[in-house]
Design a protein around this motif. Structure first.
Motif, mmCIF file in Angstrom:
data_model
loop_
_atom_site.group_PDB
_atom_site.id
_atom_site.type_symbol
_atom_site.label_atom_id
_atom_site.label_comp_id
_atom_site.label_asym_id
_atom_site.label_seq_id
_atom_site.Cartn_x
_atom_site.Cartn_y
_atom_site.Cartn_z
ATOM 1 N N ASN A 12 1.569 -1.228 0.322
ATOM 2 C CA ASN A 12 -0.114 0.256 -0.102
ATOM 3 C C ASN A 12 1.183 1.022 0.251
ATOM 4 N N ARG A 13 0.105 2.123 -0.494
ATOM 5 C CA ARG A 13 1.062 4.008 -0.427
ATOM 6 C C ARG A 13 1.530 3.385 0.715
ATOM 7 N N ASP A 14 3.098 4.402 1.531
ATOM 8 C CA ASP A 14 3.509 4.515 2.611
ATOM 9 C C ASP A 14 3.952 3.179 3.109
ATOM 10 N N ILE A 15 3.628 2.785 2.164
ATOM 11 C CA ILE A 15 4.716 1.247 2.890
ATOM 12 C C ILE A 15 5.465 0.446 2.555
ATOM 13 N N GLY A 16 7.010 -0.561 2.525
ATOM 14 C CA GLY A 16 7.656 -1.512 1.873
ATOM 15 C C GLY A 16 7.735 -0.040 0.822
ATOM 16 N N GLN A 17 8.449 -0.393 -0.590
ATOM 17 C CA GLN A 17 8.506 0.554 -1.382
ATOM 18 C C GLN A 17 7.645 1.326 -2.137
ATOM 19 N N SER A 18 6.298 1.285 -1.673
ATOM 20 C CA SER A 18 5.926 2.159 -2.779
ATOM 21 C C SER A 18 5.642 3.544 -2.134
ATOM 22 N N SER A 19 5.083 4.665 -2.909
ATOM 23 C CA SER A 19 5.716 5.921 -2.581
ATOM 24 C C SER A 19 5.684 6.103 -1.232
ATOM 25 N N LYS A 20 6.069 7.186 -0.668
ATOM 26 C CA LYS A 20 5.707 7.962 0.515
ATOM 27 C C LYS A 20 5.271 9.564 0.255
ATOM 28 N N MET A 21 4.487 8.801 1.102
ATOM 29 C CA MET A 21 3.384 10.492 1.506
ATOM 30 C C MET A 21 3.752 11.065 2.097
ATOM 31 N N ASP B 148 4.774 -20.283 13.024
ATOM 32 C CA ASP B 148 4.941 -19.129 12.961
ATOM 33 C C ASP B 148 5.631 -18.557 13.324
ATOM 34 N N GLU B 149 6.154 -18.544 15.512
ATOM 35 C CA GLU B 149 6.904 -17.949 15.645
ATOM 36 C C GLU B 149 8.589 -18.524 14.613
ATOM 37 N N ALA B 150 8.366 -19.502 14.676
ATOM 38 C CA ALA B 150 10.073 -19.772 13.766
ATOM 39 C C ALA B 150 9.945 -18.944 12.615
ATOM 40 N N ARG B 151 8.918 -17.835 11.948
ATOM 41 C CA ARG B 151 9.447 -17.557 10.739
ATOM 42 C C ARG B 151 9.394 -16.300 11.158
ATOM 43 N N ASP B 152 9.421 -15.488 12.087
ATOM 44 C CA ASP B 152 8.904 -13.623 12.643
ATOM 45 C C ASP B 152 10.258 -12.792 12.389
ATOM 46 N N ARG B 153 11.359 -13.815 12.773
ATOM 47 C CA ARG B 153 12.817 -13.202 12.439
ATOM 48 C C ARG B 153 13.160 -12.478 10.835
ATOM 49 N N ALA B 154 12.921 -13.982 10.353
ATOM 50 C CA ALA B 154 13.686 -14.149 9.011
ATOM 51 C C ALA B 154 12.422 -12.885 8.406
ATOM 52 N N LEU B 155 11.690 -13.033 8.841
ATOM 53 C CA LEU B 155 10.127 -11.645 7.566
ATOM 54 C C LEU B 155 10.893 -10.913 8.324
ATOM 55 N N ALA B 156 10.770 -10.293 9.707
ATOM 56 C CA ALA B 156 11.107 -9.120 10.168
ATOM 57 C C ALA B 156 12.229 -8.096 9.346
ATOM 58 N N GLU B 157 13.550 -9.077 9.099
ATOM 59 C CA GLU B 157 14.377 -8.562 8.610
ATOM 60 C C GLU B 157 14.439 -8.472 7.308
ATOM 61 N N ARG B 158 13.582 -8.751 5.961
ATOM 62 C CA ARG B 158 13.252 -8.368 5.089
ATOM 63 C C ARG B 158 12.071 -6.994 4.470
ATOM 64 N N CYS B 159 11.557 -7.254 5.924
ATOM 65 C CA CYS B 159 10.822 -6.176 6.438
ATOM 66 C C CYS B 159 11.430 -4.951 6.201
ATOM 67 N N PHE B 160 12.495 -5.170 7.121
ATOM 68 C CA PHE B 160 13.279 -3.583 7.390
ATOM 69 C C PHE B 160 14.449 -3.120 6.805
ATOM 70 N N ALA B 161 14.774 -4.353 5.222
ATOM 71 C CA ALA B 161 15.488 -4.272 4.564
ATOM 72 C C ALA B 161 14.870 -3.450 3.339
ATOM 73 N N ARG B 162 13.634 -3.922 2.909
ATOM 74 C CA ARG B 162 12.867 -2.998 2.246
ATOM 75 C C ARG B 162 12.468 -1.372 2.599
ATOM 76 N N GLY B 163 12.976 -1.290 3.940
ATOM 77 C CA GLY B 163 12.772 0.005 4.076
ATOM 78 C C GLY B 163 11.654 0.251 5.324
ATOM 79 N N ILE B 164 11.248 1.020 6.198
ATOM 80 C CA ILE B 164 10.016 1.421 7.425
ATOM 81 C C ILE B 164 9.788 2.221 7.187
ATOM 82 N N ASN B 165 8.597 2.928 7.091
ATOM 83 C CA ASN B 165 8.442 3.973 7.053
ATOM 84 C C ASN B 165 7.041 4.272 8.396
ATOM 85 N N THR B 166 7.127 4.709 9.601
ATOM 86 C CA THR B 166 6.854 4.644 10.733
ATOM 87 C C THR B 166 5.488 5.777 10.586
#
Length: 306
Positions: free
Chosen positions: A65-74, A199-217
């Motif tokens: 969605n807009r404002d998240i990940g690698q879509s446009s930041k508003m 699911d908990e076993a996958r959390d760290r790897a998924l969080a790292e992928r999200c962080f690498a793509r960019g966080i926009n608080t």
């Protein structure tokens, strides 16, 4: 499972902004668009979940969605304060926002335009369900079927999130990668409302992928403002004519289970699937039931339209 075609992420110009998307499945299959919730990158639609859905005969499209990940930041919109939330809840005073859910609905329609898709099955989770509802209301000709998961109508009478979840959402943003990963894991454990070790076993790897793509608080804050500023869709939902499936968990701590029931009651002929023990997450053990339900609903809608 047979290997599923996977088109890596691309950028499309849609509704005047850039939308980052990925596609799973046969290009000739029926298009099915996954719309994620508040602050969630498209990766929260798990790769394997998308592949399994694609194996049921769909061209599965997920996007940021807009404002998240690698879509446009508003831009614009201050951090939401507890005082504003109190004004909204007790005095029903509107919250200001740089954009609303209708703008995010137009983003999704713009992505369909960019992909030369006339209409698609829509599956929205949480805020994504709200966006999908808005598309079904404002652009019904673009919707083959609607699946609204762990979402709500915006009805102010629905009970609020649990106190623990509300406090988590209002906490200051993590400042380092390690803090982000720890917060990600803790938040999803709370949202799942139970013990889900697979699911908990996958959390760290998924969080790292999200962080690498960019966080926009700031973007998450603007998305939250969009939800609150958009008000209730309940008075209009009787106008939805597309086949609708509502899925909700009985233990959802963020969107009260009555939010799912209210959605199903508000849309004519909507089907309701309450999943026992499910919180506010698509846990691996619920995938078979959810994927079966989505596939049956979408294919049924297509057969009905033929």
């Amino acid at each position: 499972m047979t290997a599923i075609a996977h088109q890596p992420q691309h950028i499309a110009r849609a509704n005047g902004i850039d939308i980052c998307y990925e596609i799973f499945g046969d290009p000739a299959a029926e298009p099915l668009v996954l719309i994620m919730g508040l602050g969630g990158q498209m990766l929260i639609w798990d790769d394997e979940f998308c592949a399994q859905l694609a194996s049921r005969g769909f061209r599965v499209i997920r996007f940021d969605n807009r404002d998240i990940g690698q879509s446009s930041k508003m831009h614009g919109g201050k951090r939401l304060t507890p005082f504003e939330l109190l004004k909204l809840r007790f005095f029903h005073l509107p919250v200001s926002a740089p954009y609303k859910l209708i703008d995010m609905a137009k983003d999704t329609v713009g992505l369909l335009d960019a992909l030369s898709i006339k209409s698609a099955h829509l599956v929205g989770a949480s805020m994504g369900g709200m966006i999908a509802q808005e598309i079904a209301l404002s652009f019904p000709e673009r919707v083959r079927s609607l699946t609204s998961i762990m979402s709500t109508t915006g009805n102010p009478r629905i009970p609020p999130p649990s106190r623990e979840i509300a406090m988590m959402l209002m906490m200051p943003a993590p400042k380092t990668k390690e803090q982000y990963v720890e917060r990600f894991s803790r938040t999803w454990k709370m949202l799942r409302a139970g013990s889900f070790p697979e699911d908990e076993a996958r959390d760290r790897a998924l969080a790292e992928r999200c962080f690498a793509r960019g966080i926009n608080t700031a973007g998450v804050g603007r998305q939250l403002r969009a939800i609150l500023a958009s008000g209730s869709r309940k008075p209009r939902l009787h106008l939805v004519e597309v086949p609708t499936l509502v899925i909700h968990g009985t233990r959802d701590p963020l969107v009260h289970p009555s939010g799912g029931r209210d959605t199903a009651e508000s849309i004519p002929n909507a089907k309701l699937l309450m999943i026992e023990g499910m919180g506010h997450a698509l846990t691996i053990r619920t995938w078979p039931q959810i994927i079966d339900a989505i596939a049956a609903h979408a294919h049924g809608a297509s057969a009905q339209a033929a």
